[in-house]
Every structure is written in C-alpha cells, then in structure tokens.
Design a protein around this motif. Structure first.
Motif, PDB file in Angstrom:
ATOM      1  N   GLY A   1       0.846  -1.182   0.000  1.00  0.00           N
ATOM      2  CA  GLY A   1       0.000   0.000   0.000  1.00  0.00           C
ATOM      3  C   GLY A   1       0.881   1.231   0.000  1.00  0.00           C
ATOM      4  O   GLY A   1       1.589   1.497   0.977  1.00  0.00           O
ATOM      5  N   LEU A   2       0.865   1.993  -1.110  1.00  0.00           N
ATOM      6  CA  LEU A   2       1.775   3.123  -1.285  1.00  0.00           C
ATOM      7  C   LEU A   2       1.010   4.441  -1.258  1.00  0.00           C
ATOM      8  O   LEU A   2       0.006   4.597  -1.955  1.00  0.00           O
ATOM      9  CB  LEU A   2       2.524   2.996  -2.621  1.00  0.00           C
ATOM     10  N   HIS A   3       1.476   5.384  -0.479  1.00  0.00           N
ATOM     11  CA  HIS A   3       0.960   6.750  -0.479  1.00  0.00           C
ATOM     12  C   HIS A   3       1.934   7.580  -1.295  1.00  0.00           C
ATOM     13  O   HIS A   3       3.053   7.865  -0.845  1.00  0.00           O
ATOM     14  CB  HIS A   3       0.842   7.282   0.948  1.00  0.00           C
ATOM     15  N   ILE A   4       1.537   7.973  -2.496  1.00  0.00           N
ATOM     16  CA  ILE A   4       2.478   8.599  -3.427  1.00  0.00           C
ATOM     17  C   ILE A   4       1.893   9.886  -4.003  1.00  0.00           C
ATOM     18  O   ILE A   4       0.708  10.174  -3.878  1.00  0.00           O
ATOM     19  CB  ILE A   4       2.844   7.639  -4.577  1.00  0.00           C
ATOM     20  N   GLY A   5       2.748  10.648  -4.664  1.00  0.00           N
ATOM     21  CA  GLY A   5       2.357  11.921  -5.245  1.00  0.00           C
ATOM     22  C   GLY A   5       2.890  13.053  -4.402  1.00  0.00           C
ATOM     23  O   GLY A   5       4.034  13.020  -3.939  1.00  0.00           O
ATOM     24  N   GLY A   6       2.085  14.094  -4.219  1.00  0.00           N
ATOM     25  CA  GLY A   6       2.485  15.205  -3.366  1.00  0.00           C
ATOM     26  C   GLY A   6       2.489  16.556  -4.044  1.00  0.00           C
ATOM     27  O   GLY A   6       2.626  17.582  -3.364  1.00  0.00           O
ATOM     28  N   LEU A   7       2.338  16.615  -5.375  1.00  0.00           N
ATOM     29  CA  LEU A   7       2.326  17.901  -6.062  1.00  0.00           C
ATOM     30  C   LEU A   7       1.114  18.712  -5.614  1.00  0.00           C
ATOM     31  O   LEU A   7      -0.025  18.252  -5.715  1.00  0.00           O
ATOM     32  CB  LEU A   7       2.291  17.694  -7.574  1.00  0.00           C
ATOM     33  N   ASN A   8       1.362  19.905  -5.108  1.00  0.00           N
ATOM     34  CA  ASN A   8       0.298  20.772  -4.587  1.00  0.00           C
ATOM     35  C   ASN A   8      -0.544  20.069  -3.524  1.00  0.00           C
ATOM     36  O   ASN A   8      -1.746  20.334  -3.376  1.00  0.00           O
ATOM     37  CB  ASN A   8      -0.619  21.255  -5.715  1.00  0.00           C
TER      38      ASN A   8
ATOM     39  N   GLU B   1      -2.184  10.025  -3.798  1.00  0.00           N
ATOM     40  CA  GLU B   1      -2.933   8.858  -4.243  1.00  0.00           C
ATOM     41  C   GLU B   1      -2.513   7.670  -3.397  1.00  0.00           C
ATOM     42  O   GLU B   1      -1.346   7.548  -3.010  1.00  0.00           O
ATOM     43  CB  GLU B   1      -2.656   8.544  -5.726  1.00  0.00           C
ATOM     44  N   PHE B   2      -3.475   6.786  -3.108  1.00  0.00           N
ATOM     45  CA  PHE B   2      -3.168   5.531  -2.408  1.00  0.00           C
ATOM     46  C   PHE B   2      -3.199   4.412  -3.436  1.00  0.00           C
ATOM     47  O   PHE B   2      -4.227   4.170  -4.075  1.00  0.00           O
ATOM     48  CB  PHE B   2      -4.180   5.261  -1.303  1.00  0.00           C
TER      49      PHE B   2
ATOM     50  N   ALA C   1       5.428  -2.284 -17.819  1.00  0.00           N
ATOM     51  CA  ALA C   1       5.537  -3.212 -16.695  1.00  0.00           C
ATOM     52  C   ALA C   1       6.679  -2.796 -15.780  1.00  0.00           C
ATOM     53  O   ALA C   1       7.729  -2.348 -16.226  1.00  0.00           O
ATOM     54  CB  ALA C   1       5.764  -4.630 -17.211  1.00  0.00           C
ATOM     55  N   GLY C   2       6.470  -2.931 -14.483  1.00  0.00           N
ATOM     56  CA  GLY C   2       7.498  -2.573 -13.515  1.00  0.00           C
ATOM     57  C   GLY C   2       7.442  -1.126 -13.062  1.00  0.00           C
ATOM     58  O   GLY C   2       8.275  -0.701 -12.258  1.00  0.00           O
ATOM     59  N   THR C   3       6.464  -0.355 -13.560  1.00  0.00           N
ATOM     60  CA  THR C   3       6.369   1.053 -13.171  1.00  0.00           C
ATOM     61  C   THR C   3       6.222   1.205 -11.661  1.00  0.00           C
ATOM     62  O   THR C   3       6.788   2.117 -11.059  1.00  0.00           O
ATOM     63  CB  THR C   3       5.188   1.730 -13.887  1.00  0.00           C
ATOM     64  N   CYS C   4       5.466   0.303 -11.049  1.00  0.00           N
ATOM     65  CA  CYS C   4       5.217   0.397  -9.613  1.00  0.00           C
ATOM     66  C   CYS C   4       5.929  -0.720  -8.840  1.00  0.00           C
ATOM     67  O   CYS C   4       5.458  -1.145  -7.777  1.00  0.00           O
ATOM     68  CB  CYS C   4       3.719   0.364  -9.337  1.00  0.00           C
ATOM     69  N   ALA C   5       7.029  -1.186  -9.388  1.00  0.00           N
ATOM     70  CA  ALA C   5       7.763  -2.264  -8.721  1.00  0.00           C
ATOM     71  C   ALA C   5       8.326  -1.812  -7.374  1.00  0.00           C
ATOM     72  O   ALA C   5       8.434  -2.594  -6.430  1.00  0.00           O
ATOM     73  CB  ALA C   5       8.886  -2.765  -9.618  1.00  0.00           C
ATOM     74  N   THR C   6       8.676  -0.542  -7.274  1.00  0.00           N
ATOM     75  CA  THR C   6       9.205   0.017  -6.029  1.00  0.00           C
ATOM     76  C   THR C   6       8.485   1.322  -5.725  1.00  0.00           C
ATOM     77  O   THR C   6       7.836   1.924  -6.595  1.00  0.00           O
ATOM     78  CB  THR C   6      10.707   0.290  -6.121  1.00  0.00           C
ATOM     79  N   PHE C   7       8.621   1.769  -4.486  1.00  0.00           N
ATOM     80  CA  PHE C   7       8.021   3.051  -4.113  1.00  0.00           C
ATOM     81  C   PHE C   7       8.623   4.183  -4.938  1.00  0.00           C
ATOM     82  O   PHE C   7       7.906   5.077  -5.413  1.00  0.00           O
ATOM     83  CB  PHE C   7       8.241   3.323  -2.625  1.00  0.00           C
ATOM     84  N   GLU C   8       9.931   4.137  -5.135  1.00  0.00           N
ATOM     85  CA  GLU C   8      10.608   5.208  -5.859  1.00  0.00           C
ATOM     86  C   GLU C   8      10.115   5.314  -7.297  1.00  0.00           C
ATOM     87  O   GLU C   8       9.863   6.419  -7.801  1.00  0.00           O
ATOM     88  CB  GLU C   8      12.129   4.987  -5.845  1.00  0.00           C
TER      89      GLU C   8
ATOM     90  N   GLN D   1       6.477   6.611  -7.285  1.00  0.00           N
ATOM     91  CA  GLN D   1       6.459   8.026  -6.927  1.00  0.00           C
ATOM     92  C   GLN D   1       6.940   8.892  -8.087  1.00  0.00           C
ATOM     93  O   GLN D   1       6.342   9.931  -8.407  1.00  0.00           O
ATOM     94  CB  GLN D   1       7.341   8.259  -5.694  1.00  0.00           C
ATOM     95  N   ASN D   2       8.009   8.468  -8.746  1.00  0.00           N
ATOM     96  CA  ASN D   2       8.558   9.231  -9.868  1.00  0.00           C
ATOM     97  C   ASN D   2       7.544   9.325 -11.015  1.00  0.00           C
ATOM     98  O   ASN D   2       7.347  10.390 -11.612  1.00  0.00           O
ATOM     99  CB  ASN D   2       9.844   8.562 -10.352  1.00  0.00           C
TER     100      ASN D   2
END
Length: 317
Positions: free
Chosen positions: A19-26, A30-31, A215-222, A225-226
């Motif tokens: 479960g990743l909490h990502i983003g942050g612009l303004n 997103e979960f 594929a692999g876009t969300c393999a890691t938090f980094e 997030q990117n």
C-alpha cells in the motif's frame, strides 16, 4: 423484449501487496495497491469463462483442507459461529465441484483451478438447501428460509449492528482535515467548499486519456512516486483531472479527464491530446488512447462511502 442475463467471471487468490501513499504535487496524494500478485491474478481471470470462478492454488488448498476437516467432523465445523458454517458449506461445494487446473507456463507450475459452471453450482446448492428447509417446516405448517439462509441473515444483522452509523458531524470534521483532503479529487473539494455538493453529478461531454504504463512502473516506491509526479505535473499544465491511478491484472493504468466541472474549457480535446503527447515523452514507451464523448460525472455509492467516477463509452478505450 427478451430478458437479458448477465454473467460474471471471477478470480480469487491470496497474495502480498504493497500500500503506497504517493504523489504530493500541490498536496495531492494517491493511495496505490501494487505487487507482483496482480499479474498472477490476471492469469486466473483470463482463464475463467463466463459463469466460472478461478481460484489461486493457495486458496484452493485452503478450501480443500476446510472441506476435509468438515468431513472428519461429520459435516459440522469446529466452531459454532454462522460465519464458519457458511464458509464450510462453500468449501465443501467448491472442493467437490468439477475443476480444471490452470497452468502458469512462465513458472511451469499450477497457478490455480477453474471451477466449471461455478455460479450454477452454487445456485443449485442454495436452491437445494432452501427446498430442504421448506420441506422440514411444511409438517409444522410454518414456512421459513433455509437454515443456511437464516444464518447468513443473522450474521449480516450482527455485523450491521456493530457498524458505525453515518454521522454528518464526523464527515464535516474529516472534510476539513488536510490529511484526508489530499486524497479527495480537486473538483469534489471545490463543490464541497462552496456548499454545492448537490451540483456535483451530471452528464457531461468529456475527453478521456487512458494510459497503460510499462511493466514494472510500480515495482518500487521510488519508481511509482517518480511516475505519478510526472503525471501530476502534466495534468496540472494542461488543466486535466486525475481520475484514476491504479495497478490491475494487466498493467499500471492512468485515466485523465478533461471537461469535468469546474475544469471545463472549449479546447479540452486539444488539451487532452497535448497532455497525451507529453505523457509519452515523460514516461517513455506506453499505450495511450484519447476519446471524447458523453459521460456521467459524479458520485456513486452511499453517504458512508462513495466515489467520484466518470462512466460512459468514452472511458471504455
């Protein structure tokens, strides 16, 4: 006209996810639920035909174990709760059903089992139990639901009694919490903050950008997030709304929308095309589709739990 029969194909499995909490612009977040298990779930789902259920091997083994334990106890479960009794009935039904192994060619192993005519099987079992209940009560002149059906109703009633009822004051307090507002779509916040939530839902002509990431876009938090930060920057530049960022059984999917109130412009289709080209440049090779059409834009669900959606043929790219 002739009646329309709807049918589903379902896949179930046990897997580990992140479960990743990502983003942050303004301050927009997103979960995201992500993990390699979604790919295995796709294998099961693609194999299941209409009216069938595919079950992952780990879950299938658990059903088999429960069924065997039930048989050892002469058909009764080890506990007296209605939940376990109903679970045992389902376990016995599925364990004794006609099933075919699903082979994972990539790993050269059994991925799960496809239950043939699963919906019809469960429906016949329910009808048999209901008929048995009616027969048992006919001699006394009483007619009631089957024992299993009564157990399910009792369990649901018990659960609902423990569920916290909707409290408008709690909702209002939560809607002002920055930690919660970060996950609510910006257009929903606009209507809420102006006390116009009743005007949120309507049919609109919108333009939708559907993007399937590599594929692999969300393999890691980094990496997740990117990718999301790049998407947020593109959508902000071209005044688009991020409708969805999810990982499903096929890929990581992004849905951006132009035309949802209050972010509506005469040149929304051109903005969407420019955004699609920018996403391709920022994210690398990916599949992108763009479509314009009439959609329902608004909330679905209950006062306790609802979601902002964009539904229509234009979304089905």
């Amino acid at each position: 006209g002739s009646p329309i029969t709807l049918s589903l194909h379902i896949a179930c499995m046990v897997m580990k996810i992140k479960g990743l909490h990502i983003g942050g612009l303004n301050g927009r977040l997103e979960f995201l639920l992500a993990g390699p298990g979604f790919g295995k779930l796709g294998i099961l789902l693609d194999t299941a035909k209409n009216g069938e259920i595919s079950i992952g091997k780990d879950m299938w083994d658990a059903f088999q174990t429960e069924s065997q334990q039930s048989q050892l106890n002469n058909g009764s479960t080890s506990t007296s709760t209605s939940t376990n009794k109903v679970y045992s009935n389902i376990s016995n039904t599925l364990a004794n059903s006609e099933a075919k192994a699903i082979w994972n060619e990539e790993n050269n192993e059994i991925a799960g089992y496809r239950i043939i005519e699963a919906h019809a099987l469960l429906r016949r079992r329910q009808q048999q139990q209901q008929q048995q209940g009616n027969n048992n009560n006919s001699s006394s002149g009483h007619h009631s639901v089957s024992e299993t059906g009564l157990e399910i109703q009792t369990e649901l009633a018990t659960y609902c009694g423990k569920t916290t009822r909707f409290d408008p004051s709690v909702y209002e307090a939560a809607s002002s919490d920055p930690c919660i507002r970060a996950y609510v779509p910006s257009n929903v916040l606009h209507y809420h903050d102006h006390s116009q939530a009743n005007l949120l839902s309507e049919n609109r002509t919108v333009t939708v950008v559907f993007c399937s990431l590599p594929a692999g876009t969300c393999a890691t938090f980094e990496s997740a997030q990117n990718a999301l930060l790049k998407i947020q920057k593109v959508l902000q530049r071209y005044n688009g709304l991020l409708r969805q960022f999810i990982e499903d059984d096929k890929a990581t999917v992004v849905i951006g929308v132009w035309g949802c109130p209050p972010l509506s412009h005469q040149d929304d289709p051109m903005k969407a095309i420019d955004a699609a080209l920018a996403l391709r440049d920022k994210l690398g090779p990916c599949n992108i589709g763009v479509a314009t059409g009439s959609c329902y834009c608004g909330a679905v669900g209950t006062p306790e739990r609802c979601e902002y959606v964009v539904i229509g043929n234009a979304v089905n790219l």
